[in-house]
Design a protein around this motif. Structure first.
Motif, PDB file in Angstrom:
ATOM      1  N   VAL A 124       1.315  -1.168   0.287  1.00 42.42           N
ATOM      2  CA  VAL A 124      -0.177  -0.064  -0.108  1.00 42.42           C
ATOM      3  C   VAL A 124       0.799   1.294  -0.478  1.00 42.42           C
ATOM      4  O   VAL A 124       0.291   2.301  -0.685  1.00 42.42           O
ATOM      5  N   ALA A 125       2.110   0.904   0.719  1.00 42.05           N
ATOM      6  CA  ALA A 125       2.567   2.201   1.032  1.00 42.05           C
ATOM      7  C   ALA A 125       3.078   2.416  -0.371  1.00 42.05           C
ATOM      8  O   ALA A 125       3.629   4.139  -1.021  1.00 42.05           O
ATOM      9  N   TYR A 126       3.501   1.505  -0.927  1.00 38.83           N
ATOM     10  CA  TYR A 126       4.446   1.723  -1.947  1.00 38.83           C
ATOM     11  C   TYR A 126       3.710   2.239  -3.696  1.00 38.83           C
ATOM     12  O   TYR A 126       3.983   3.050  -4.261  1.00 38.83           O
ATOM     13  N   VAL A 127       1.974   1.886  -3.898  1.00 39.89           N
ATOM     14  CA  VAL A 127       0.910   2.390  -4.896  1.00 39.89           C
ATOM     15  C   VAL A 127       0.936   4.366  -4.366  1.00 39.89           C
ATOM     16  O   VAL A 127       0.994   4.601  -5.202  1.00 39.89           O
ATOM     17  N   ILE A 128       0.440   4.706  -2.626  1.00 40.77           N
ATOM     18  CA  ILE A 128       0.118   5.328  -2.677  1.00 40.77           C
ATOM     19  C   ILE A 128       1.302   6.035  -2.578  1.00 40.77           C
ATOM     20  O   ILE A 128       0.992   7.807  -3.283  1.00 40.77           O
ATOM     21  N   GLU A 129       2.557   6.451  -2.685  1.00 39.23           N
ATOM     22  CA  GLU A 129       3.848   6.984  -2.503  1.00 39.23           C
ATOM     23  C   GLU A 129       4.336   7.117  -4.119  1.00 39.23           C
ATOM     24  O   GLU A 129       5.050   8.380  -4.796  1.00 39.23           O
ATOM     25  N   HIS A 130       4.378   6.004  -4.774  1.00 40.10           N
ATOM     26  CA  HIS A 130       3.488   7.054  -6.091  1.00 40.10           C
ATOM     27  C   HIS A 130       2.316   7.627  -6.708  1.00 40.10           C
ATOM     28  O   HIS A 130       2.380   7.719  -8.005  1.00 40.10           O
ATOM     29  N   ALA A 131       1.453   8.131  -6.117  1.00 36.85           N
ATOM     30  CA  ALA A 131      -0.095   7.762  -6.891  1.00 36.85           C
ATOM     31  C   ALA A 131      -0.303   9.880  -6.148  1.00 36.85           C
ATOM     32  O   ALA A 131       0.712  10.013  -5.792  1.00 36.85           O
ATOM     33  N   PRO A 132      -1.093  10.255  -7.981  1.00 35.51           N
ATOM     34  CA  PRO A 132      -1.044  11.579  -7.160  1.00 35.51           C
ATOM     35  C   PRO A 132      -2.851  12.631  -6.132  1.00 35.51           C
ATOM     36  O   PRO A 132      -3.202  10.598  -5.497  1.00 35.51           O
ATOM     37  N   LEU A 191      10.524 -12.437 -10.081  1.00 34.31           N
ATOM     38  CA  LEU A 191      10.551 -11.260 -11.421  1.00 34.31           C
ATOM     39  C   LEU A 191       9.915  -9.674 -11.572  1.00 34.31           C
ATOM     40  O   LEU A 191      10.563  -9.514 -12.120  1.00 34.31           O
ATOM     41  N   VAL A 192       8.641  -9.955 -11.714  1.00 34.34           N
ATOM     42  CA  VAL A 192       8.171  -8.738 -11.611  1.00 34.34           C
ATOM     43  C   VAL A 192       9.053  -8.092 -10.597  1.00 34.34           C
ATOM     44  O   VAL A 192       8.579  -6.942 -10.884  1.00 34.34           O
ATOM     45  N   ARG A 193       8.733  -8.031  -9.311  1.00 35.39           N
ATOM     46  CA  ARG A 193       9.140  -6.990  -8.102  1.00 35.39           C
ATOM     47  C   ARG A 193      10.854  -6.546  -8.617  1.00 35.39           C
ATOM     48  O   ARG A 193      10.700  -5.289  -7.506  1.00 35.39           O
ATOM     49  N   SER A 194      11.349  -7.488  -8.800  1.00 35.04           N
ATOM     50  CA  SER A 194      13.128  -7.479  -8.906  1.00 35.04           C
ATOM     51  C   SER A 194      12.990  -6.156  -9.887  1.00 35.04           C
ATOM     52  O   SER A 194      13.677  -5.408  -9.799  1.00 35.04           O
ATOM     53  N   HIS A 195      11.900  -5.495 -10.908  1.00 33.28           N
ATOM     54  CA  HIS A 195      12.062  -4.476 -11.616  1.00 33.28           C
ATOM     55  C   HIS A 195      11.230  -3.295 -11.359  1.00 33.28           C
ATOM     56  O   HIS A 195      11.229  -1.978 -11.940  1.00 33.28           O
ATOM     57  N   LEU A 196      10.799  -3.719 -10.159  1.00 31.90           N
ATOM     58  CA  LEU A 196      10.210  -2.368  -9.322  1.00 31.90           C
ATOM     59  C   LEU A 196      11.226  -0.944  -9.315  1.00 31.90           C
ATOM     60  O   LEU A 196      12.698  -1.869  -8.964  1.00 31.90           O
ATOM     61  N   GLU A 197      10.987   0.374  -9.033  1.00 36.23           N
ATOM     62  CA  GLU A 197      11.798   1.200  -8.371  1.00 36.23           C
ATOM     63  C   GLU A 197      11.109   1.326  -7.610  1.00 36.23           C
ATOM     64  O   GLU A 197      10.682   1.307  -6.883  1.00 36.23           O
ATOM     65  N   GLU A 198      12.146   2.281  -6.285  1.00 39.42           N
ATOM     66  CA  GLU A 198      12.320   2.415  -4.933  1.00 39.42           C
ATOM     67  C   GLU A 198      10.878   3.832  -5.290  1.00 39.42           C
ATOM     68  O   GLU A 198      11.338   4.459  -6.498  1.00 39.42           O
ATOM     69  N   THR A 199      10.483   4.023  -4.482  1.00 41.29           N
ATOM     70  CA  THR A 199       9.476   5.480  -4.005  1.00 41.29           C
ATOM     71  C   THR A 199       9.982   6.440  -4.601  1.00 41.29           C
ATOM     72  O   THR A 199      10.855   6.684  -3.624  1.00 41.29           O
ATOM     73  N   PRO A 200       9.564   7.955  -4.738  1.00 41.71           N
ATOM     74  CA  PRO A 200       9.809   8.926  -4.853  1.00 41.71           C
ATOM     75  C   PRO A 200       9.572   9.384  -3.597  1.00 41.71           C
ATOM     76  O   PRO A 200      10.374  10.297  -3.184  1.00 41.71           O
ATOM     77  N   GLU A 201       8.667   9.239  -2.786  1.00 42.07           N
ATOM     78  CA  GLU A 201       8.470   9.778  -1.866  1.00 42.07           C
ATOM     79  C   GLU A 201       9.747   8.693  -0.877  1.00 42.07           C
ATOM     80  O   GLU A 201      10.400  10.069   0.468  1.00 42.07           O
ATOM     81  N   THR A 203      12.725   8.052  -1.740  1.00 39.77           N
ATOM     82  CA  THR A 203      13.622   8.634  -1.918  1.00 39.77           C
ATOM     83  C   THR A 203      14.097  10.304  -1.369  1.00 39.77           C
ATOM     84  O   THR A 203      15.035  10.676  -0.824  1.00 39.77           O
ATOM     85  N   ARG A 204      12.740  11.027  -1.682  1.00 38.01           N
ATOM     86  CA  ARG A 204      13.470  12.682  -0.973  1.00 38.01           C
ATOM     87  C   ARG A 204      13.139  12.316   0.269  1.00 38.01           C
ATOM     88  O   ARG A 204      13.869  13.102   0.758  1.00 38.01           O
ATOM     89  N   MET A 205      12.660  11.498   0.773  1.00 37.33           N
ATOM     90  CA  MET A 205      12.774  11.811   2.255  1.00 37.33           C
ATOM     91  C   MET A 205      13.502  11.441   3.397  1.00 37.33           C
ATOM     92  O   MET A 205      14.687  12.151   3.539  1.00 37.33           O
ATOM     93  N   LYS A 206      14.579  10.171   1.896  1.00 38.25           N
ATOM     94  CA  LYS A 206      16.084   9.931   2.886  1.00 38.25           C
ATOM     95  C   LYS A 206      17.182  11.313   2.370  1.00 38.25           C
ATOM     96  O   LYS A 206      18.217  11.476   3.398  1.00 38.25           O
ATOM     97  N   GLU A 207      17.169  11.214   1.328  1.00 34.86           N
ATOM     98  CA  GLU A 207      17.695  12.812   0.316  1.00 34.86           C
ATOM     99  C   GLU A 207      17.926  13.400   1.843  1.00 34.86           C
ATOM    100  O   GLU A 207      19.128  13.947   1.914  1.00 34.86           O
ATOM    101  N   GLU A 208      16.562  13.807   2.052  1.00 34.07           N
ATOM    102  CA  GLU A 208      16.400  15.381   2.944  1.00 34.07           C
ATOM    103  C   GLU A 208      17.173  15.285   4.009  1.00 34.07           C
ATOM    104  O   GLU A 208      18.101  15.932   4.809  1.00 34.07           O
ATOM    105  N   ARG A 209      17.308  14.026   4.843  1.00 33.73           N
ATOM    106  CA  ARG A 209      17.010  13.510   6.203  1.00 33.73           C
ATOM    107  C   ARG A 209      19.186  13.651   6.075  1.00 33.73           C
ATOM    108  O   ARG A 209      19.335  14.137   6.773  1.00 33.73           O
ATOM    109  N   ALA A 210      19.551  12.751   4.697  1.00 36.79           N
ATOM    110  CA  ALA A 210      20.768  12.857   4.881  1.00 36.79           C
ATOM    111  C   ALA A 210      21.156  14.294   4.671  1.00 36.79           C
ATOM    112  O   ALA A 210      22.470  14.325   4.896  1.00 36.79           O
ATOM    113  N   SER A 211      20.728  15.085   3.743  1.00 34.80           N
ATOM    114  CA  SER A 211      21.322  16.606   3.406  1.00 34.80           C
ATOM    115  C   SER A 211      20.831  17.476   4.839  1.00 34.80           C
ATOM    116  O   SER A 211      21.766  18.453   5.479  1.00 34.80           O
ATOM    117  N   ARG A 212      20.207  17.129   5.892  1.00 28.11           N
ATOM    118  CA  ARG A 212      20.008  17.751   7.431  1.00 28.11           C
ATOM    119  C   ARG A 212      20.984  16.738   8.400  1.00 28.11           C
ATOM    120  O   ARG A 212      21.129  17.589   9.125  1.00 28.11           O
TER     121      ARG A 212
END
Length: 438
Positions: A124-132, A191-201, A203-212
């Protein structure tokens, strides 16, 4: 991304669902008893044990998911589920190895429970973090649809096998086929899930925390998560309890009820259940659209009222014994069950901040499911044995009324910023909360 997550979840929950549809055969194979009810109670007790493992799975995989990301954990959960399901299909029965048979079955079900504990909240988190933002409930509805669809697929396969070889052969050895289907299906899901990308939400959170210079994602102490999110976890858990209860009373126990109480032929029971589950699958996105239009809380209120009103009539109609009555009775219960599941799916992500979303949602979801969803078939079987045939419907009706207060206390989360939590201060109000404490 949604389609890939949907497909993986269908396979994951197909594996978990098969146990419920083979309960009678499993009872005879692993739990020989002087009475059919005794064997069923032992079978459903193992069913409940798997749910007892789900909170632990939710905690372990939730912590890892908040630290390592959603994608890696979804790969691990589907692999664990597939292996443990295939093992059940290969286990010798009580007649061959005695007490070791139910012990090994219980261990395999515990592994299934661990996997399931990390699966749903992560998917659910994976889908929601990609959704408009304005279509989150619609996108989230893909996960309940996947769950209902997977139960339909499991019921359909069991039905087809029963039609092909007969009920006696199915109870003797045919029940193993759907469990062994986990092997090719698990490979496909991995095999299907091995081609998924990490969620943008994430990724953004991890980058923001690293920058701080903040601690890495997922390293927030669990006690701190409880302090920040505990009130919402508890309140939402009250609603999730009915979500789990209604789902398993509808999808799993109803087939046992029709076979053991109304004594309908197995092929008619599974046939009606497949049609009801397919209707539930189709109804899920409709409920998602309704939630995006009206808000989360109105649909949640409506779901509880629908269950309270329809549960007893649904069971009474199903108990008439005909195929049409069985189908109509299941559909009456399905409406509220679907609305509950769609509402829960979107709330699992919108109610919690990104930094702790996987952990908080997985723990809240799985504790409630373990207490009320996992015990539903056992409690229903016990009630029917001790009271009247439609007593599970009375139980569902009473339980549906209790969380009305919990829904009132929950904040309206439609359209809120996923980076911030739905804080307790928003309780009872409809304004989206965008404040962040990440």
């Amino acid at each position: 991304m949604t389609a890939a997550a949907f497909g993986g979840t269908v396979i994951e929950w197909f594996d978990f669902a098969v146990y419920g549809y083979t309960a009678s055969a499993l009872a005879a194979t692993f739990f020989p008893s002087d009475t059919a009810v005794g064997g069923l109670l032992q079978t459903f007790a193992v069913f409940a044990v798997a749910f007892a493992m789900r909170p632990l799975g939710g905690f372990i995989f939730g912590r890892l998911g908040d630290r390592m990301g959603r994608r890696k954990i979804l790969l691990a959960t589907v692999l664990l589920m597939s292996i443990s399901t295939a093992v059940i299909g290969l286990l010798p029965g009580h007649a061959s190895i005695g007490l070791l048979a139910p012990i090994l079955l219980t261990i395999a079900r515990c592994l299934q429970g661990l996997s399931a504990g990390g699966e749903y909240a992560g998917a659910v988190a994976y889908v929601i973090e990609h959704a408009p933002a304005h279509k989150r409930a619609f996108y989230a509805s893909a996960m309940p649809a996947a769950t209902f669809g997977s139960f339909a697929a499991a019921a359909l396969l069991c039905w087809l096998i029963t039609e092909a070889i007969g009920s006696a052969a199915f109870d003797e050895w045919g029940w193993r086929i759907p469990f062994l289907a986990a092997i090719p299906m698990g490979i496909i899901a991995f095999l299907v899930r091995s081609h998924l990308e990490e969620t943008p939400e994430f990724t953004r959170m991890k980058e923001e925390r690293a920058s701080r210079g903040a601690a890495a994602a997922g390293r927030i102490p669990f006690g701190e998560i409880l302090r920040r999110e505990g009130r919402i976890m508890l309140t939402l858990g009250g609603f999730i309890a009915v979500t789990g209860l209604s789902f398993y009373i509808f999808s799993t126990y109803m087939t046992t009820f029709l076979r053991t109480v109304t004594e309908m032929p197995a092929n008619l029971v599974l046939g009606s259940n497949v049609l009801a589950l397919l209707c539930a699958t189709a109804l899920a996105p409709v409920m998602g659209l309704l939630s995006d239009k009206l808000g989360r809380r109105p649909v949640m209120f409506g779901a509880l009222v629908a269950l309270a009103v329809a549960a007893v009539p649904g069971y009474l109609i199903a108990a008439t014994g005909g195929f049409g009555g069985a189908l109509i009775g299941q559909l009456l219960v399905a409406v509220g069950a679907v609305a509950c599941n769609v509402s829960t799916a979107v709330m699992l992500s919108e109610a919690f901040a990104t930094v702790s979303r996987y952990t908080a949602s997985a723990v809240a979801y799985n504790v409630a499911y373990a207490l009320f969803g996992g015990t539903a078939p056992y409690v229903a079987t016990f009630l029917v044995d001790r009271t009247v045939g439609f007593s599970p419907a009375i139980y569902l009706t009473m339980m549906a009324l209790l969380p009305l207060i919990a829904v009132y206390l929950l904040p309206e989360t439609r359209g809120r910023d996923l980076a911030g939590p739905a804080r307790p201060e928003g309780v009872g109000h409809s304004a989206p909360v965008t404040e962040s404490h990440a």
